[in-house]
Design a protein around this motif. Structure first.
Motif, short mmCIF file in Angstrom:
data_model
loop_
_atom_site.label_atom_id
_atom_site.label_comp_id
_atom_site.label_asym_id
_atom_site.label_seq_id
_atom_site.Cartn_x
_atom_site.Cartn_y
_atom_site.Cartn_z
N ARG A 55 0.85 -1.19 0.00
CA ARG A 55 0.00 0.00 0.00
C ARG A 55 0.88 1.24 0.00
O ARG A 55 2.03 1.21 0.45
CB ARG A 55 -0.94 0.02 1.21
CG ARG A 55 -0.27 0.30 2.53
CD ARG A 55 -1.28 0.33 3.67
NE ARG A 55 -0.58 0.25 4.95
CZ ARG A 55 -0.27 1.30 5.70
NH1 ARG A 55 -0.62 2.50 5.31
NH2 ARG A 55 0.38 1.14 6.83
N GLU A 56 0.36 2.33 -0.53
CA GLU A 56 1.08 3.60 -0.42
C GLU A 56 0.84 4.13 0.99
O GLU A 56 -0.30 4.33 1.40
CB GLU A 56 0.58 4.61 -1.45
CG GLU A 56 1.36 5.91 -1.36
CD GLU A 56 0.97 6.91 -2.43
OE1 GLU A 56 1.64 6.93 -3.47
OE2 GLU A 56 -0.02 7.64 -2.21
N ILE A 57 1.92 4.31 1.72
CA ILE A 57 1.82 4.75 3.11
C ILE A 57 1.41 6.22 3.16
O ILE A 57 2.09 7.07 2.58
CB ILE A 57 3.14 4.50 3.85
CG1 ILE A 57 3.43 2.99 3.89
CG2 ILE A 57 3.11 5.11 5.24
CD1 ILE A 57 4.77 2.62 4.45
N PRO A 58 0.30 6.53 3.81
CA PRO A 58 -0.17 7.91 3.87
C PRO A 58 0.76 8.83 4.65
O PRO A 58 1.30 8.46 5.69
CB PRO A 58 -1.53 7.81 4.58
CG PRO A 58 -1.96 6.39 4.37
CD PRO A 58 -0.69 5.60 4.39
N VAL A 59 0.94 10.03 4.13
CA VAL A 59 1.72 11.08 4.76
C VAL A 59 0.75 12.22 5.05
O VAL A 59 0.03 12.67 4.15
CB VAL A 59 2.88 11.55 3.86
CG1 VAL A 59 3.63 12.71 4.49
CG2 VAL A 59 3.82 10.39 3.54
N ILE A 60 0.71 12.66 6.30
CA ILE A 60 -0.30 13.62 6.76
C ILE A 60 0.36 14.90 7.25
O ILE A 60 1.31 14.86 8.03
CB ILE A 60 -1.11 13.03 7.94
CG1 ILE A 60 -1.58 11.61 7.66
CG2 ILE A 60 -2.25 13.95 8.33
CD1 ILE A 60 -2.49 11.44 6.50
N ARG A 61 -0.16 16.04 6.80
CA ARG A 61 0.27 17.35 7.30
C ARG A 61 -0.73 17.79 8.38
O ARG A 61 -1.93 17.76 8.16
CB ARG A 61 0.30 18.39 6.19
CG ARG A 61 0.57 19.80 6.72
CD ARG A 61 0.53 20.86 5.64
NE ARG A 61 1.68 20.67 4.77
CZ ARG A 61 1.62 20.68 3.44
NH1 ARG A 61 0.47 20.87 2.82
NH2 ARG A 61 2.70 20.52 2.72
N LEU A 62 -0.19 18.20 9.52
CA LEU A 62 -1.00 18.74 10.62
C LEU A 62 -0.67 20.22 10.73
O LEU A 62 0.46 20.59 11.06
CB LEU A 62 -0.67 18.02 11.93
CG LEU A 62 -0.84 16.50 11.90
CD1 LEU A 62 -0.26 15.88 13.16
CD2 LEU A 62 -2.30 16.12 11.72
N THR A 63 -1.64 21.05 10.42
CA THR A 63 -1.44 22.50 10.41
C THR A 63 -2.14 23.13 11.60
O THR A 63 -3.35 22.91 11.78
CB THR A 63 -2.01 23.10 9.10
OG1 THR A 63 -1.40 22.43 8.00
CG2 THR A 63 -1.74 24.58 9.01
N PRO A 64 -1.40 23.91 12.41
CA PRO A 64 -2.05 24.57 13.56
C PRO A 64 -3.17 25.50 13.11
O PRO A 64 -3.04 26.21 12.10
CB PRO A 64 -0.91 25.38 14.20
CG PRO A 64 0.33 24.76 13.69
CD PRO A 64 0.02 24.21 12.33
N LYS A 65 -4.27 25.45 13.83
CA LYS A 65 -5.37 26.39 13.57
C LYS A 65 -4.98 27.75 14.13
O LYS A 65 -4.13 27.83 15.02
CB LYS A 65 -6.65 25.88 14.22
CG LYS A 65 -7.20 24.63 13.57
CD LYS A 65 -8.49 24.21 14.24
CE LYS A 65 -9.08 22.99 13.55
NZ LYS A 65 -10.33 22.57 14.17
N PRO A 66 -5.58 28.82 13.64
CA PRO A 66 -5.28 30.14 14.21
C PRO A 66 -5.46 30.11 15.71
O PRO A 66 -6.35 29.45 16.25
CB PRO A 66 -6.30 31.06 13.55
CG PRO A 66 -6.67 30.36 12.28
CD PRO A 66 -6.58 28.89 12.59
N HIS A 67 -4.60 30.81 16.42
CA HIS A 67 -4.61 30.91 17.89
C HIS A 67 -4.16 29.61 18.56
O HIS A 67 -4.44 29.40 19.72
CB HIS A 67 -5.98 31.34 18.43
CG HIS A 67 -6.51 32.55 17.77
ND1 HIS A 67 -5.90 33.77 17.89
CD2 HIS A 67 -7.57 32.75 16.96
CE1 HIS A 67 -6.57 34.66 17.17
NE2 HIS A 67 -7.59 34.07 16.61
N SER A 68 -3.48 28.72 17.79
CA SER A 68 -2.91 27.51 18.37
C SER A 68 -1.41 27.69 18.49
O SER A 68 -0.83 28.56 17.86
CB SER A 68 -3.19 26.29 17.47
OG SER A 68 -4.54 25.93 17.60
#
Length: 158
Positions: free
Chosen positions: A140-153
């Motif tokens: 399987r293609e291993i998923p790569v995930i971006r986690l972006t802070p929400k404003p005020h985080s």
């Protein structure tokens, strides 16, 4: 782009009881300090269970995102199926938090695709060669995930 949920036909055994025990220890450590384990940075990703609706914390290795935020990999050690946290993330990508060293940040999750994924994957495997092995273990293609802070985080390193 959306989460793809790729599942393979071959791969390593899904992590078991020992893995869950180690995760509990890593959770405490990652929440208390700017933890590193085996040379990798740790964070606690808390998702909402897609079936239960309950908060589900998971310790994960993370990599710096040049745009700010964190990159995580849904490798499951090279298993044929995705880890449960990935499926929870796909179901609720806007109800996610990252904990690190006593700080918590609300984030939005986005799976990377195409050239953007390939560039991130290259950086990850240059930094942590074990991910290259996971890629050869499964089809399987291993998923790569971006986690972006929400404003005020709190952004990483703050």
């Amino acid at each position: 782009m959306s989460f793809t949920h790729p599942t393979g036909t071959r791969g390593a055994k899904q992590p078991g009881r020992l893995y869950r025990w180690m995760n509990r220890l890593l959770l405490r450590r990652a929440r208390r300090t700017e933890a590193t384990t085996m040379g990798m940075n740790l964070l606690v990703l808390t998702t909402i269970g897609r079936k239960s609706g309950q908060a589900r914390p998971t310790p994960l290795a993370w990599f710096a995102d040049p745009a700010g935020g964190w990159i995580v990999v849904a490798s499951a050690g090279g298993a044929a199926a995705n880890p449960a946290w990935y499926l929870n993330l796909a179901a609720h990508p806007d109800e996610v938090t990252v904990e690190q060293g006593g700080r918590t940040a609300a984030v939005t999750a986005e799976e990377l695709h195409g050239a953007e994924r390939e560039e991130a994957w290259r950086r990850i495997t240059d930094e942590a060669a074990n991910f290259r092995r996971y890629e050869t273990t499964t089809d399987r293609e291993i998923p790569v995930i971006r986690l972006t802070p929400k404003p005020h985080s709190t952004p990483p390193g703050s």
